[in-house]
Design a protein around this motif. Structure first.
Motif, mmCIF file in Angstrom:
data_model
loop_
_atom_site.group_PDB
_atom_site.id
_atom_site.type_symbol
_atom_site.label_atom_id
_atom_site.label_comp_id
_atom_site.label_asym_id
_atom_site.label_seq_id
_atom_site.Cartn_x
_atom_site.Cartn_y
_atom_site.Cartn_z
ATOM 1 N N GLY A 28 12.648 11.503 10.441
ATOM 2 C CA GLY A 28 11.937 12.239 11.474
ATOM 3 C C GLY A 28 10.677 11.551 11.965
ATOM 4 N N LEU A 29 10.604 10.233 11.807
ATOM 5 C CA LEU A 29 9.445 9.456 12.268
ATOM 6 C C LEU A 29 9.755 8.830 13.622
ATOM 7 N N PRO A 30 8.723 8.401 14.359
ATOM 8 C CA PRO A 30 8.991 7.746 15.645
ATOM 9 C C PRO A 30 9.699 6.414 15.433
ATOM 10 N N MET B 160 14.413 -1.815 0.312
ATOM 11 C CA MET B 160 15.158 -2.113 1.533
ATOM 12 C C MET B 160 15.638 -3.566 1.459
ATOM 13 N N PRO B 161 16.633 -3.923 2.274
ATOM 14 C CA PRO B 161 17.132 -5.305 2.238
ATOM 15 C C PRO B 161 16.015 -6.318 2.503
ATOM 16 N N ALA B 162 16.130 -7.478 1.889
ATOM 17 C CA ALA B 162 15.096 -8.515 2.003
ATOM 18 C C ALA B 162 14.868 -8.929 3.458
ATOM 19 N N TYR B 163 15.924 -8.982 4.273
ATOM 20 C CA TYR B 163 15.733 -9.404 5.664
ATOM 21 C C TYR B 163 14.872 -8.394 6.434
ATOM 22 N N VAL B 164 14.894 -7.121 6.020
ATOM 23 C CA VAL B 164 14.079 -6.097 6.677
ATOM 24 C C VAL B 164 12.613 -6.274 6.273
ATOM 25 N N VAL C 6 0.844 -1.190 0.000
ATOM 26 C CA VAL C 6 0.000 0.000 0.000
ATOM 27 C C VAL C 6 0.882 1.242 0.000
ATOM 28 N N ASP C 7 0.376 2.318 -0.572
ATOM 29 C CA ASP C 7 1.114 3.577 -0.654
ATOM 30 C C ASP C 7 0.687 4.588 0.403
ATOM 31 N N ASN C 8 -0.327 4.271 1.203
ATOM 32 C CA ASN C 8 -0.885 5.278 2.109
ATOM 33 C C ASN C 8 -0.402 5.168 3.552
ATOM 34 N N GLN C 9 0.598 4.350 3.823
ATOM 35 C CA GLN C 9 1.114 4.240 5.196
ATOM 36 C C GLN C 9 2.376 5.083 5.315
ATOM 37 N N ARG C 10 2.264 6.194 6.017
ATOM 38 C CA ARG C 10 3.386 7.128 6.148
ATOM 39 C C ARG C 10 4.111 7.002 7.480
ATOM 40 N N THR C 11 3.435 6.491 8.502
ATOM 41 C CA THR C 11 4.056 6.453 9.825
ATOM 42 C C THR C 11 4.272 5.045 10.351
ATOM 43 N N ARG C 12 3.963 4.041 9.564
ATOM 44 C CA ARG C 12 4.217 2.663 9.987
ATOM 45 C C ARG C 12 4.657 1.843 8.782
ATOM 46 N N TRP C 13 5.368 0.773 9.075
ATOM 47 C CA TRP C 13 5.936 -0.066 8.013
ATOM 48 C C TRP C 13 4.944 -1.105 7.522
ATOM 49 N N GLY C 14 4.037 -1.497 8.361
ATOM 50 C CA GLY C 14 3.046 -2.484 7.983
ATOM 51 C C GLY C 14 1.882 -2.407 8.950
ATOM 52 N N ALA D 260 16.851 -2.386 14.081
ATOM 53 C CA ALA D 260 17.802 -1.279 14.096
ATOM 54 C C ALA D 260 17.823 -0.558 12.748
ATOM 55 N N TYR D 261 17.749 -1.318 11.676
ATOM 56 C CA TYR D 261 17.723 -0.716 10.335
ATOM 57 C C TYR D 261 16.508 0.203 10.200
ATOM 58 N N LEU D 262 15.339 -0.309 10.568
ATOM 59 C CA LEU D 262 14.113 0.484 10.463
ATOM 60 C C LEU D 262 14.141 1.694 11.388
ATOM 61 N N ASP D 263 14.704 1.536 12.583
ATOM 62 C CA ASP D 263 14.834 2.674 13.489
ATOM 63 C C ASP D 263 15.729 3.749 12.871
ATOM 64 N N GLY D 264 16.797 3.333 12.204
ATOM 65 C CA GLY D 264 17.688 4.296 11.541
ATOM 66 C C GLY D 264 16.981 5.036 10.419
ATOM 67 N N VAL D 265 16.219 4.309 9.619
ATOM 68 C CA VAL D 265 15.467 4.949 8.534
ATOM 69 C C VAL D 265 14.432 5.904 9.114
#
Length: 197
Positions: A177-179, A127-131, A101-109, A167-172
């Motif tokens: 500027g997201l939580p 992003m890397p496949a493991y992420v 989906v294209d409408n999720q701006r503040t969460r990954w899933g 950690a990867y997602l936290d860095g992104v």
């Protein structure tokens, strides 16, 4: 019209970027692929700082667009979900649908356990496949535990790159500027009576 070529950072192989300045262009900036190059059309009157910012933005847009086209479709996500469920959840998590989906701006899933639906943000594309696997597995686990209790995290305990993916997602997220994931992940389980964000 004048043009110049710019090589981007060498850490990640980037295409050659050609900037074409036009005196006829007043405000608009556009970009497109031409073979292996990305061509960026800009007004000739831009400052060097504004041009650099706009060129970086347009190159990123062209690359995101190409990555989306190369990403596995919803059928590929479904197959990945089945593989991950079998390997890490004993095949117990069986979603009714899995889609980008294209409408999720503040969460990954997100997941709606009562409906068995899983949605992954298209921001994960590239992003890397493991992420991506971690986010998909996280949402699959919500089909079994619709919370973030210790029992939920125990379901994910067998994923070998769990901490690395988080950690990867936290860095992104930090860079955008997201939580951080731990702050935002409580919102990835949808209540069917309230609209998803």
């Amino acid at each position: 019209m004048t043009s110049s070529s710019v090589a981007l950072t060498p850490e990640r192989p980037e295409p050659e970027v050609e900037i074409r300045r036009s005196t006829r262009r007043r405000r608009t900036v556009s970009a497109y692929r031409e073979g292996e190059k990305i061509i960026v059309l800009v007004p000739a009157r831009l400052s060097a700082q504004e041009e650099a910012r706009l060129v970086a933005d347009m190159v990123a847009r062209v690359q995101r667009s190409a990555a989306r086209r190369a990403a596995p479709g919803d059928d590929g996500l479904r197959a990945d979900a089945e593989r991950l469920s079998q390997r890490y959840l004993g095949g117990l998590a069986t979603p009714t649908s899995v889609r980008w989906v294209d409408n999720q701006r503040t969460r990954w899933g997100s997941c709606t356990p009562t409906r068995g639906t899983i949605r992954l943000s298209s921001r994960l594309v590239g992003m890397p496949a493991y992420v991506v696997d971690y986010v998909l597995l996280h949402e699959l686990a919500h089909l079994l535990r619709p919370d973030h209790s210790p029992a939920f995290w125990e379901l994910l305990g067998g994923y070998p790159r769990l901490d690395e993916a988080k950690a990867y997602l936290d860095g992104v997220a930090f860079g955008a500027g997201l939580p951080a994931l731990d702050d935002a992940d409580a919102a990835d389980v949808d209540d069917p009576d309230r609209p998803a964000s």
